[in-house]
Design an enzyme around this catalytic site. Sequence first.
Site, PDB file in Angstrom:
ATOM      1  CG  ASP A 192      -0.285  -0.545   2.341  1.00 42.87           C
ATOM      2  OD1 ASP A 192       1.364  -0.340   2.426  1.00 42.87           O
ATOM      3  OD2 ASP A 192      -0.737  -0.714   3.210  1.00 42.87           O
TER       4      ASP A 192
ATOM      5  CD  GLU B 182       0.491  -6.560   3.248  1.00 43.20           C
ATOM      6  OE1 GLU B 182       0.721  -5.089   3.373  1.00 43.20           O
ATOM      7  OE2 GLU B 182       1.450  -6.702   4.738  1.00 43.20           O
TER       8      GLU B 182
ATOM      9  CD  GLU C 143       0.477   4.110   5.001  1.00 41.75           C
ATOM     10  OE1 GLU C 143      -0.618   5.055   5.051  1.00 41.75           O
ATOM     11  OE2 GLU C 143       1.553   4.485   4.977  1.00 41.75           O
TER      12      GLU C 143
ATOM     13  CG  HIS D 260       7.099   4.613   9.955  1.00 39.22           C
ATOM     14  ND1 HIS D 260       6.407   3.031  10.636  1.00 39.22           N
ATOM     15  CD2 HIS D 260       6.220   4.377   8.684  1.00 39.22           C
ATOM     16  CE1 HIS D 260       5.920   2.904   9.806  1.00 39.22           C
ATOM     17  NE2 HIS D 260       5.331   3.064   8.821  1.00 39.22           N
TER      18      HIS D 260
ATOM     19  NE  ARG E 119       3.142  10.419   4.147  1.00 34.65           N
ATOM     20  CZ  ARG E 119       3.993  11.360   3.628  1.00 34.65           C
ATOM     21  NH1 ARG E 119       3.648  12.504   3.453  1.00 34.65           N
ATOM     22  NH2 ARG E 119       5.131  10.749   3.275  1.00 34.65           N
TER      23      ARG E 119
ATOM     24  CG  HIS F  99      11.076   6.005   9.844  1.00 37.92           C
ATOM     25  ND1 HIS F  99      11.445   6.958   8.512  1.00 37.92           N
ATOM     26  CD2 HIS F  99      10.364   5.015   9.112  1.00 37.92           C
ATOM     27  CE1 HIS F  99      10.505   6.269   7.594  1.00 37.92           C
ATOM     28  NE2 HIS F  99      10.022   5.097   7.565  1.00 37.92           N
TER      29      HIS F  99
HETATM   30  C1  UD1 Z   1       6.767   4.980   3.764  1.00 35.76           C
HETATM   31  C2  UD1 Z   1       5.098   4.493   3.232  1.00 35.76           C
HETATM   32  C3  UD1 Z   1       4.760   3.878   4.690  1.00 35.76           C
HETATM   33  C4  UD1 Z   1       5.183   2.904   4.657  1.00 35.76           C
HETATM   34  C5  UD1 Z   1       6.718   3.373   5.203  1.00 35.76           C
HETATM   35  C6  UD1 Z   1       7.629   2.157   6.084  1.00 35.76           C
HETATM   36  C7  UD1 Z   1       4.151   6.186   1.506  1.00 35.76           C
HETATM   37  C8  UD1 Z   1       3.564   7.181   1.486  1.00 35.76           C
HETATM   38  N1  UD1 Z   1       4.748   5.958   3.056  1.00 35.76           N
HETATM   39  O1  UD1 Z   1       6.664   6.147   4.747  1.00 35.76           O
HETATM   40  O2  UD1 Z   1       3.506   3.643   3.527  1.00 35.76           O
HETATM   41  O3  UD1 Z   1       4.793   2.081   6.042  1.00 35.76           O
HETATM   42  O4  UD1 Z   1       7.502   3.820   4.401  1.00 35.76           O
HETATM   43  O5  UD1 Z   1       9.051   2.942   6.416  1.00 35.76           O
HETATM   44  O6  UD1 Z   1       4.415   5.429   0.717  1.00 35.76           O
HETATM   45  N2  UD1 Z   1      13.780   8.228   4.353  1.00 35.76           N
HETATM   46  C9  UD1 Z   1      15.601   8.552   4.222  1.00 35.76           C
HETATM   47  N3  UD1 Z   1      16.266   6.937   4.535  1.00 35.76           N
HETATM   48  C10 UD1 Z   1      15.406   6.780   3.956  1.00 35.76           C
HETATM   49  C11 UD1 Z   1      14.081   6.044   4.446  1.00 35.76           C
HETATM   50  C12 UD1 Z   1      13.201   7.277   4.383  1.00 35.76           C
HETATM   51  O7  UD1 Z   1      16.228   9.265   4.792  1.00 35.76           O
HETATM   52  O8  UD1 Z   1      16.013   5.208   3.899  1.00 35.76           O
HETATM   53  C13 UD1 Z   1      13.286  10.032   4.869  1.00 35.76           C
HETATM   54  C14 UD1 Z   1      13.833  11.098   3.362  1.00 35.76           C
HETATM   55  O9  UD1 Z   1      13.593  12.381   4.174  1.00 35.76           O
HETATM   56  C15 UD1 Z   1      11.882  10.954   2.764  1.00 35.76           C
HETATM   57  C16 UD1 Z   1      10.903  10.668   4.081  1.00 35.76           C
HETATM   58  O10 UD1 Z   1      12.695   9.496   5.376  1.00 35.76           O
HETATM   59  O11 UD1 Z   1      11.530  12.098   1.891  1.00 35.76           O
HETATM   60  C17 UD1 Z   1       9.558  10.291   4.204  1.00 35.76           C
HETATM   61  O12 UD1 Z   1       9.905   8.591   3.390  1.00 35.76           O
HETATM   62  P1  UD1 Z   1       8.717   8.016   2.362  1.00 35.76           P
HETATM   63  O13 UD1 Z   1       9.265   6.794   1.809  1.00 35.76           O
HETATM   64  O14 UD1 Z   1       7.785   9.627   1.375  1.00 35.76           O
HETATM   65  O15 UD1 Z   1       7.673   8.153   3.513  1.00 35.76           O
HETATM   66  P2  UD1 Z   1       7.873   7.071   5.425  1.00 35.76           P
HETATM   67  O16 UD1 Z   1       7.277   7.848   5.885  1.00 35.76           O
HETATM   68  O17 UD1 Z   1       8.621   6.096   5.314  1.00 35.76           O
HETATM   69  N1  UDP Z   2      12.335  -3.070  10.168  1.00 39.98           N
HETATM   70  C1  UDP Z   2      13.477  -3.334  10.692  1.00 39.98           C
HETATM   71  N2  UDP Z   2      13.838  -2.101  11.237  1.00 39.98           N
HETATM   72  C2  UDP Z   2      13.944  -1.734  12.226  1.00 39.98           C
HETATM   73  C3  UDP Z   2      12.563  -1.300  12.660  1.00 39.98           C
HETATM   74  C4  UDP Z   2      11.947  -2.243  11.780  1.00 39.98           C
HETATM   75  O1  UDP Z   2      13.877  -4.048  10.345  1.00 39.98           O
HETATM   76  O2  UDP Z   2      14.940  -0.630  12.871  1.00 39.98           O
HETATM   77  C5  UDP Z   2      11.622  -4.286   9.999  1.00 39.98           C
HETATM   78  C6  UDP Z   2       9.856  -4.490  10.836  1.00 39.98           C
HETATM   79  O3  UDP Z   2      10.730  -6.530  11.615  1.00 39.98           O
HETATM   80  C7  UDP Z   2       9.435  -4.738   9.628  1.00 39.98           C
HETATM   81  C8  UDP Z   2       9.696  -3.597   8.847  1.00 39.98           C
HETATM   82  O4  UDP Z   2      10.706  -3.300   9.068  1.00 39.98           O
HETATM   83  O5  UDP Z   2       9.455  -5.924   8.801  1.00 39.98           O
HETATM   84  C9  UDP Z   2       8.561  -2.964   9.136  1.00 39.98           C
HETATM   85  O6  UDP Z   2       8.396  -1.863   8.262  1.00 39.98           O
HETATM   86  P1  UDP Z   2       8.277  -0.334   8.962  1.00 39.98           P
HETATM   87  O7  UDP Z   2       7.222  -0.077  10.176  1.00 39.98           O
HETATM   88  O8  UDP Z   2       8.649   0.698   8.494  1.00 39.98           O
HETATM   89  O9  UDP Z   2       6.792  -0.514   7.715  1.00 39.98           O
HETATM   90  P2  UDP Z   2       5.171  -0.471   7.892  1.00 39.98           P
HETATM   91  O10 UDP Z   2       5.476  -1.873   8.525  1.00 39.98           O
HETATM   92  O11 UDP Z   2       4.536   0.579   8.462  1.00 39.98           O
HETATM   93  O12 UDP Z   2       4.829  -0.330   6.868  1.00 39.98           O
END
Ligand code: UD1
Ligand code: UDP
Length: 384
Positions: free
Chosen positions: A98, A120, A134, A210, A212, A243
Amino acid sequence: MKKPTLLIIFGTRPEAIKMAPLVQTFRNDSSFQTKVIITAQHREMLDQVLELFSIQEDYDFNLMKERQTLESITTGVIDKLSQVILQENPDMIFVHGDTTTTFAASLSAFYHHIPIAHVEAGLRSYDMQNPFPEEMNRTLCDQITSLHFCPTKQAKENIVQSSVQSSLLYVTGNTVVDSLLWVVSHIQNTHPSLLEQSAANEKRILVTLHRRESWGQPIESVCNALRDIVLQNSDVRVIFPVHKNPVVRESVFSCLGDLANVNLVEPMDYIHFVAEMKNAYLILSDSGGVQEEAPTFGKPVLLTRSVTERPEGIRCGVVKLVGTQYNNVYKELHSLIHQTSYYQAMVTSENPFGDGQASQRIQNQVRQYFGFEPAHSCLGEFTQ
Ligand code: UD1
Ligand code: UDP
């Protein structure tokens, strides 16, 4: 005869963890040509997973920007994927879950009339604002999906109720359990000391936040409840891989950054995070994946959300919805720390989300779709 070309696309940490076993399964199946595309909606958090599972991508869109917008990810994925589709002329595109990567990739596949396999599929909270965005992403993706791979019976029922057109609806279990079981055995073989329990007199609370819809005040309320619990209970230690999102980091570091019993650490690689889940006393999280993994270890999860699209964990008692308000989060943490019977009531060793064979079920269905024999013919649907 040309082998069918499968494109598997993903962009964030959880998608990578959940697609890794499928990548492995299809790359080992010589009936198909399988190509992996990473959008890199996440960068460091994605690369950690690719390295662990030894996944070499065929295309890297390298999209992530600091504080990126939903629009920039959406348009970036559509723009770049359409070029790959024209180049590869794929027979099927696999998307997961999602995220914005999922939604945008599905839309691009739909524009090019490529069948979509949604892994999924069917999760629903029935609240478009929770989780945001999502719920919209998966609902729209399911409208244009051909093959729905639903993790549970409930997810399949959600799709049946929504009357979407479909070539296939199949209950597979969640591929996260395939990954988790692989990682647990990998840890046992290569890093067994990681599975040793923490000090007997220490209660470790593993935390991830994390979402939103919780940015700002809701995350700060949860952190303040944790803060008071730690200050009042010297035997409690919080392990909090924060995160990478800067919006989340600002709140978390300003509420909890000064406490000796709170370890604010960088996102952990999956091996170390799984080991922390196994060693935790309890887990406080708003994560989707963590809800699905914690039951394997029988660890209580306090879910800091108002609604979940994964009711199976709540039904089996291991997950409790606690919202984000200070009073409730504090009360639930306090009860689990101080009341043994309250704690024991949430401990269960059954995982309702999967049995480790989801990828094989998906492979079988895809083989049948293309007119090949199933690889493992005795596997039926996942029955939870
Ligand atoms: C995204 C997904 C969410 C998922 C989550 C898992 C969307 C809208 N959101 O949210 O569904 O649950 O990932 O963690 O698709 N960033 C870094 N390094 C990284 C990752 C993120 O610096 O490796 C920072 C960047 O500034 C980036 C921000 O996090 O712009 C947000 O990342 P983004 O993928 O837009 O949203 P998440 O909150 O991570
Ligand atoms: N996870 C990880 N390292 C971390 C935190 C989470 O490998 O420090 C793994 C966790 O076991 C799970 C996945 O990341 O499999 C969940 O990711 P996240 O919570 O970012 O996203 P969501 O599942 O809510 O989309």
